[in-house]
Motif scaffolding. Sequence first.
Motif, PDB file in Angstrom:
ATOM      1  N   MET A  16       0.827  -1.211   0.000  1.00  0.00           N
ATOM      2  CA  MET A  16       0.000   0.000   0.000  1.00  0.00           C
ATOM      3  C   MET A  16       0.859   1.257   0.000  1.00  0.00           C
ATOM      4  SD  MET A  16      -3.218  -0.906   2.498  1.00  0.00           S
ATOM      5  CE  MET A  16      -4.024   0.670   2.098  1.00  0.00           C
ATOM      6  N   GLU A  17       1.976   1.210   0.684  1.00  0.00           N
ATOM      7  CA  GLU A  17       2.896   2.350   0.695  1.00  0.00           C
ATOM      8  C   GLU A  17       3.410   2.631  -0.717  1.00  0.00           C
ATOM      9  OE1 GLU A  17       7.426   2.705   2.089  1.00  0.00           O
ATOM     10  OE2 GLU A  17       6.042   2.372   3.769  1.00  0.00           O
ATOM     11  N   ALA A  18       3.741   1.569  -1.449  1.00  0.00           N
ATOM     12  CA  ALA A  18       4.215   1.745  -2.819  1.00  0.00           C
ATOM     13  C   ALA A  18       3.116   2.310  -3.708  1.00  0.00           C
ATOM     14  CB  ALA A  18       4.704   0.408  -3.379  1.00  0.00           C
ATOM     15  N   ALA A  19       1.906   1.797  -3.558  1.00  0.00           N
ATOM     16  CA  ALA A  19       0.784   2.307  -4.354  1.00  0.00           C
ATOM     17  C   ALA A  19       0.495   3.758  -4.015  1.00  0.00           C
ATOM     18  CB  ALA A  19      -0.447   1.445  -4.123  1.00  0.00           C
ATOM     19  N   ALA A  20       0.578   4.103  -2.740  1.00  0.00           N
ATOM     20  CA  ALA A  20       0.325   5.485  -2.321  1.00  0.00           C
ATOM     21  C   ALA A  20       1.371   6.440  -2.880  1.00  0.00           C
ATOM     22  CB  ALA A  20       0.305   5.564  -0.798  1.00  0.00           C
ATOM     23  N   ALA A  21       2.578   5.924  -3.097  1.00  0.00           N
ATOM     24  CA  ALA A  21       3.655   6.753  -3.652  1.00  0.00           C
ATOM     25  C   ALA A  21       3.540   6.901  -5.161  1.00  0.00           C
ATOM     26  CB  ALA A  21       5.003   6.155  -3.281  1.00  0.00           C
ATOM     27  N   VAL A  27       0.227  -4.716  -8.303  1.00  0.00           N
ATOM     28  CA  VAL A  27      -1.107  -5.314  -8.390  1.00  0.00           C
ATOM     29  C   VAL A  27      -1.184  -6.479  -7.413  1.00  0.00           C
ATOM     30  CG1 VAL A  27      -2.802  -6.465  -9.881  1.00  0.00           C
ATOM     31  CG2 VAL A  27      -1.291  -4.694 -10.826  1.00  0.00           C
ATOM     32  N   VAL A  28      -2.301  -6.588  -6.698  1.00  0.00           N
ATOM     33  CA  VAL A  28      -2.520  -7.715  -5.794  1.00  0.00           C
ATOM     34  C   VAL A  28      -3.612  -8.604  -6.381  1.00  0.00           C
ATOM     35  CG1 VAL A  28      -3.282  -8.460  -3.516  1.00  0.00           C
ATOM     36  CG2 VAL A  28      -1.783  -6.458  -3.743  1.00  0.00           C
ATOM     37  N   VAL A  29      -3.316  -9.882  -6.497  1.00  0.00           N
ATOM     38  CA  VAL A  29      -4.270 -10.864  -7.017  1.00  0.00           C
ATOM     39  C   VAL A  29      -4.600 -11.835  -5.889  1.00  0.00           C
ATOM     40  CG1 VAL A  29      -4.724 -12.617  -8.771  1.00  0.00           C
ATOM     41  CG2 VAL A  29      -3.220 -10.677  -9.307  1.00  0.00           C
ATOM     42  N   CYS A  30      -5.883 -12.032  -5.623  1.00  0.00           N
ATOM     43  CA  CYS A  30      -6.301 -12.948  -4.564  1.00  0.00           C
ATOM     44  C   CYS A  30      -7.257 -14.007  -5.104  1.00  0.00           C
ATOM     45  CB  CYS A  30      -6.985 -12.191  -3.420  1.00  0.00           C
ATOM     46  SG  CYS A  30      -5.842 -11.288  -2.351  1.00  0.00           S
ATOM     47  N   SER A  31      -7.310 -15.130  -4.413  1.00  0.00           N
ATOM     48  CA  SER A  31      -8.201 -16.221  -4.802  1.00  0.00           C
ATOM     49  C   SER A  31      -9.266 -16.397  -3.721  1.00  0.00           C
ATOM     50  CB  SER A  31      -7.406 -17.523  -4.994  1.00  0.00           C
ATOM     51  OG  SER A  31      -6.714 -17.837  -3.797  1.00  0.00           O
ATOM     52  N   ASP A  32     -10.169 -15.425  -3.644  1.00  0.00           N
ATOM     53  CA  ASP A  32     -11.202 -15.405  -2.608  1.00  0.00           C
ATOM     54  C   ASP A  32     -10.564 -15.414  -1.221  1.00  0.00           C
ATOM     55  OD1 ASP A  32     -13.904 -15.305  -1.803  1.00  0.00           O
ATOM     56  OD2 ASP A  32     -13.930 -17.459  -1.430  1.00  0.00           O
ATOM     57  N   SER A  33      -9.441 -14.693  -1.107  1.00  0.00           N
ATOM     58  CA  SER A  33      -8.652 -14.782   0.123  1.00  0.00           C
ATOM     59  C   SER A  33      -8.178 -13.421   0.617  1.00  0.00           C
ATOM     60  CB  SER A  33      -7.432 -15.677  -0.120  1.00  0.00           C
ATOM     61  OG  SER A  33      -6.685 -15.225  -1.239  1.00  0.00           O
ATOM     62  N   SER A  36      -8.374 -13.218   4.554  1.00  0.00           N
ATOM     63  CA  SER A  36      -7.409 -14.051   5.274  1.00  0.00           C
ATOM     64  C   SER A  36      -5.976 -13.661   4.947  1.00  0.00           C
ATOM     65  CB  SER A  36      -7.630 -15.533   4.954  1.00  0.00           C
ATOM     66  OG  SER A  36      -7.541 -15.778   3.571  1.00  0.00           O
ATOM     67  N   ALA A  37      -5.776 -13.006   3.813  1.00  0.00           N
ATOM     68  CA  ALA A  37      -4.439 -12.549   3.439  1.00  0.00           C
ATOM     69  C   ALA A  37      -4.117 -11.160   3.976  1.00  0.00           C
ATOM     70  CB  ALA A  37      -4.287 -12.554   1.921  1.00  0.00           C
ATOM     71  N   SER A  38      -5.076 -10.552   4.699  1.00  0.00           N
ATOM     72  CA  SER A  38      -4.920  -9.176   5.209  1.00  0.00           C
ATOM     73  C   SER A  38      -4.768  -8.171   4.083  1.00  0.00           C
ATOM     74  CB  SER A  38      -3.724  -9.081   6.176  1.00  0.00           C
ATOM     75  OG  SER A  38      -3.947  -9.867   7.329  1.00  0.00           O
ATOM     76  N   MET A  39      -5.318  -8.489   2.902  1.00  0.00           N
ATOM     77  CA  MET A  39      -5.213  -7.595   1.751  1.00  0.00           C
ATOM     78  C   MET A  39      -6.472  -6.765   1.513  1.00  0.00           C
ATOM     79  SD  MET A  39      -2.236  -7.716   0.350  1.00  0.00           S
ATOM     80  CE  MET A  39      -0.747  -8.734   0.449  1.00  0.00           C
ATOM     81  N   THR A  40      -7.467  -6.871   2.393  1.00  0.00           N
ATOM     82  CA  THR A  40      -8.688  -6.083   2.223  1.00  0.00           C
ATOM     83  C   THR A  40      -8.403  -4.586   2.155  1.00  0.00           C
ATOM     84  OG1 THR A  40     -10.045  -7.781   3.278  1.00  0.00           O
ATOM     85  CG2 THR A  40     -10.948  -5.554   3.205  1.00  0.00           C
ATOM     86  N   PRO A  41      -7.516  -4.030   2.999  1.00  0.00           N
ATOM     87  CA  PRO A  41      -7.223  -2.597   2.885  1.00  0.00           C
ATOM     88  C   PRO A  41      -6.698  -2.206   1.507  1.00  0.00           C
ATOM     89  CG  PRO A  41      -6.437  -3.439   4.975  1.00  0.00           C
ATOM     90  CD  PRO A  41      -6.842  -4.636   4.162  1.00  0.00           C
ATOM     91  N   ASP A  44      -9.666  -2.264  -0.936  1.00  0.00           N
ATOM     92  CA  ASP A  44     -10.597  -1.150  -0.691  1.00  0.00           C
ATOM     93  C   ASP A  44     -10.008   0.178  -1.142  1.00  0.00           C
ATOM     94  OD1 ASP A  44     -12.373  -2.938   0.378  1.00  0.00           O
ATOM     95  OD2 ASP A  44     -11.932  -2.451   2.475  1.00  0.00           O
ATOM     96  N   THR A  45      -8.703   0.353  -0.968  1.00  0.00           N
ATOM     97  CA  THR A  45      -8.069   1.638  -1.269  1.00  0.00           C
ATOM     98  C   THR A  45      -7.640   1.754  -2.728  1.00  0.00           C
ATOM     99  OG1 THR A  45      -7.206   1.636   1.006  1.00  0.00           O
ATOM    100  CG2 THR A  45      -6.252   3.242  -0.528  1.00  0.00           C
ATOM    101  N   TYR A  46      -7.208   0.645  -3.319  1.00  0.00           N
ATOM    102  CA  TYR A  46      -6.722   0.661  -4.704  1.00  0.00           C
ATOM    103  C   TYR A  46      -7.427  -0.411  -5.536  1.00  0.00           C
ATOM    104  CZ  TYR A  46      -3.130   3.329  -2.302  1.00  0.00           C
ATOM    105  OH  TYR A  46      -2.479   4.260  -1.526  1.00  0.00           O
ATOM    106  N   PRO A  47      -8.733  -0.299  -5.693  1.00  0.00           N
ATOM    107  CA  PRO A  47      -9.476  -1.353  -6.416  1.00  0.00           C
ATOM    108  C   PRO A  47      -9.029  -1.526  -7.859  1.00  0.00           C
ATOM    109  CG  PRO A  47     -10.831   0.605  -6.097  1.00  0.00           C
ATOM    110  CD  PRO A  47      -9.617   0.793  -5.248  1.00  0.00           C
TER     111      PRO A  47
END
Length: 314
Positions: A16-21, A27-33, A36-41, A44-47
């Motif tokens: 998130m720090e890199a994206a904010a900069a 890019v973050v890719v998740c598999s319905d996870s 549990s991966a703590s990637m919700t922030p 939500d911030t960088y859809p």
Amino acid sequence: MAKTKANKQVICEVLMEAAAAGDRDVVVVCSDSRGSASMTPFFDTYPEQAVEAGIAEQDAVGMAAGLAACGKKPWVASPACFLTTRSYEQTKVDCAYSRTNVKLLGISGGVSYGALGMSHHSAQDIAAMAAIPGMRVYLPSDEWQTEKLTRALMADDQCAYIRVGRNAVADVYTAGDCPFEMDRATWLREGSDVAIIACGEMVRPALDAAEALAAEGIEATVIDMYCVKPLDVDAVVRAANGARAVVTVEEAAPTGGLGSMVAQVLGASCPRPLTCLSLPDAPVITGTSPEVFAHYGLDAAGIAKAARETLARA
């Protein structure tokens, strides 16, 4: 002090720090996870920089490889037990063989899922991923090392597998004292009796074991081998040459992981009595991580016991 931040959360914060900069290539890719991966922030911030593949690990890794081929810097976050088995072909061909800049984040590794049992345990992931030519394998030991490793991986363009646990873990380092060199093991202490080489969540109990042994007059070297592949061979040789016995500790199956790699180095360069502590070559018992570790001798008491027994053979 109880820890409240898991290693996976630290990875999300660095991304998130890199994206904010302004880095729009992350890019973050998740598999319905994502939860549990703590990637919700991040989602939500960088859809616009997040991809939800659903319960389809093969698709997640394949899409990430495609994104990397287009210049993006994808991180695939998925349970280690599924990421390293269901998408093994995509990992081998689309990531490693094709030399794409995909970082594979195996969350809830080892026995983190506890009561969910063997279907959710990932004891074989280290050996499987390390067997792929061109794939690097990392197991950071705490949040401070995780942060430094993530920043280093963000700065390169090679694929890698990073395995982290589910819950917060006790510190090995501190914010102001976390020595780190990419692909070089960290020496936590030096002793002339036994060398203890550990990775991931096993580093803290290895250090605790060394402190208990010191009270008995047994001096132990402790090495944080966060870089399982490429293995820091020089560190292994130096540690073995300076000790009478060697013990390896890993939250993984007994074949093909850290212990096997260290055994190969010792056999070729500096034979020493060796004990490889690991999970068994059998379905692991059900329980919390501390309960499982204690059962298989992967806690401080078990590691100290193994060190004494190995020294008796020296």
